[in-house]
Design a protein around this motif. Structure first.
Motif, mmCIF file in Angstrom:
data_model
loop_
_atom_site.group_PDB
_atom_site.id
_atom_site.type_symbol
_atom_site.label_atom_id
_atom_site.label_comp_id
_atom_site.label_asym_id
_atom_site.label_seq_id
_atom_site.Cartn_x
_atom_site.Cartn_y
_atom_site.Cartn_z
ATOM 1 N N ARG A 100 120.175 58.247 35.276
ATOM 2 C CA ARG A 100 120.070 58.976 34.266
ATOM 3 C C ARG A 100 119.565 60.409 34.377
ATOM 4 N NH1 ARG A 100 118.110 54.954 29.279
ATOM 5 N NH2 ARG A 100 119.631 53.204 29.531
ATOM 6 N N TYR A 101 119.665 60.955 35.410
ATOM 7 C CA TYR A 101 119.009 62.032 36.148
ATOM 8 C C TYR A 101 119.820 63.212 35.359
ATOM 9 C CZ TYR A 101 123.234 62.592 39.098
ATOM 10 O OH TYR A 101 124.332 62.629 39.665
ATOM 11 N N GLU B 129 121.576 49.118 28.017
ATOM 12 C CA GLU B 129 120.511 49.954 28.081
ATOM 13 C C GLU B 129 121.026 51.341 27.698
ATOM 14 O OE1 GLU B 129 119.314 49.738 32.316
ATOM 15 O OE2 GLU B 129 118.314 47.730 31.956
ATOM 16 N N SER B 130 122.111 51.567 27.338
ATOM 17 C CA SER B 130 122.524 52.694 26.662
ATOM 18 C C SER B 130 122.203 52.599 25.083
ATOM 19 C CB SER B 130 124.267 52.924 27.000
ATOM 20 O OG SER B 130 124.498 52.988 28.424
ATOM 21 N N LEU C 46 120.708 61.556 44.470
ATOM 22 C CA LEU C 46 119.942 62.017 43.349
ATOM 23 C C LEU C 46 119.421 60.774 42.732
ATOM 24 C CD1 LEU C 46 122.103 64.821 42.082
ATOM 25 C CD2 LEU C 46 119.723 65.100 42.935
ATOM 26 N N ALA C 47 120.138 60.054 42.267
ATOM 27 C CA ALA C 47 119.886 58.620 41.490
ATOM 28 C C ALA C 47 118.630 57.855 42.435
ATOM 29 C CB ALA C 47 121.022 57.769 41.347
ATOM 30 N N SER C 48 118.900 58.004 43.570
ATOM 31 C CA SER C 48 117.702 57.202 44.403
ATOM 32 C C SER C 48 116.519 57.949 44.330
ATOM 33 C CB SER C 48 118.102 56.889 45.752
ATOM 34 O OG SER C 48 118.253 58.042 46.356
ATOM 35 N N LEU C 49 116.485 59.078 43.999
ATOM 36 C CA LEU C 49 115.136 59.975 44.230
ATOM 37 C C LEU C 49 114.587 60.222 42.844
ATOM 38 C CD1 LEU C 49 115.936 62.296 46.963
ATOM 39 C CD2 LEU C 49 114.721 60.352 47.301
ATOM 40 N N HIS C 50 115.468 60.300 41.908
ATOM 41 C CA HIS C 50 115.001 60.761 40.567
ATOM 42 C C HIS C 50 114.119 59.638 39.900
ATOM 43 C CE1 HIS C 50 115.081 62.513 36.285
ATOM 44 N NE2 HIS C 50 115.055 63.673 36.986
#
Length: 255
Positions: free
Chosen positions: A69-70, A149-150, A60-64
């Motif tokens: 942060r998806y 980055e948060s 999911l993280a690699s595609l979003h």
């Protein structure tokens, strides 16, 4: 009076450098899997439950477009598909595109997500040597800047709870790009002795090196599967205890 050219400035990443965020995430993701299992009446039989969750999570993280942060609702849907027999990687792709009907009712999903966000609020532990290392840096009158980055408020609250907030001159929020470091260095007098301590080669070390900082890699427990460390510029130093950074910088500064 310390001249700008003599001032040591240390940028320090927050998550997984100062404190062990990954352990909190691991616990939270396992809790999420348990809740999805209960909702479906299914159980993942393999012993490595975290690997099962993170196969979907990393896909999911690699595609979003928002990376890690998806929206976590996507992970709930991916796990529900995977528990029903679908490969976790394919389940993540299907969940992202919404091409399969949801297997968990919206109200159940809401309960699961509320528990997920509550679990993420757990206080992480400091990483090895952080409190002592920061104290030594402060005694040496170094300029210590936390960069995250948060959200700044979250980083400050965590630092307060872990009793280390007093060591930082500033807490900075922003994408870790070379321009961020260059802009801050101008504000503090453009010191020639600037360092970055971080746990990710691509997001901490690489942009800091591009900005001309010396870099200290303090590996964390989490490494994104899509990142190839061999393809990135190597750090100047590698440590396993935060206190080692103090000794490195002292020797460098004395030269």
């Amino acid at each position: 009076m310390i001249r700008a050219s003599e001032l040591v400035t240390v940028f320090v990443d927050a998550d997984n450098t100062l404190w062990d965020t990954d352990r909190v995430f691991a616990s939270t993701q396992l809790r999420l899997l348990h809740d999805v299992e209960e909702s479906l009446g299914l159980t993942w039989p393999d012993e490595d439950r975290l690997q099962f969750v993170r196969a979907a999570d990393q896909e999911l993280a690699s595609l979003h477009h928002d990376g890690l942060r998806y929206p976590p609702a996507l992970l709930v849907r991916a796990l529900s598909l995977a528990l029903d027999g679908m490969d976790p990687v394919r389940a993540a792709k299907i969940a992202l595109h919404g091409s399969e009907p949801a297997k968990i009712y919206a109200d159940q999903e809401g309960v699961i997500l509320n528990r997920y966000f509550q679990s993420l609020k757990a206080l992480p532990q400091l990483k090895k040597g952080v409190a002592d290392g920061l104290r030594q840096m402060k005694e040496l009158n170094w300029n210590i800047l936390m960069v995250t980055e948060s959200a700044v408020t979250r980083a400050r609250e965590t630092a307060d709870a872990l009793s280390i907030s007093q060591f930082f001159d500033r807490v900075l929020e922003g994408r870790k790009r070379p321009e961020l470091y260059q802009r801050i260095l101008k504000l503090v007098g453009s010191p020639s002795n600037a360092y970055m301590i971080g746990d990710q080669i691509d997001r901490d070390i690489a942009p800091a090196k591009q900005a001309g900082l010396k870099t200290i890699y303090f590996p964390g427990g989490f490494k994104p599967r899509w990142h190839d460390e061999e393809a990135s510029p190597p750090p100047d130093f590698v440590i396993s205890d935060f206190r080692e950074a103090v000794q490195i910088i002292r020797l460098e500064h004395a030269c």
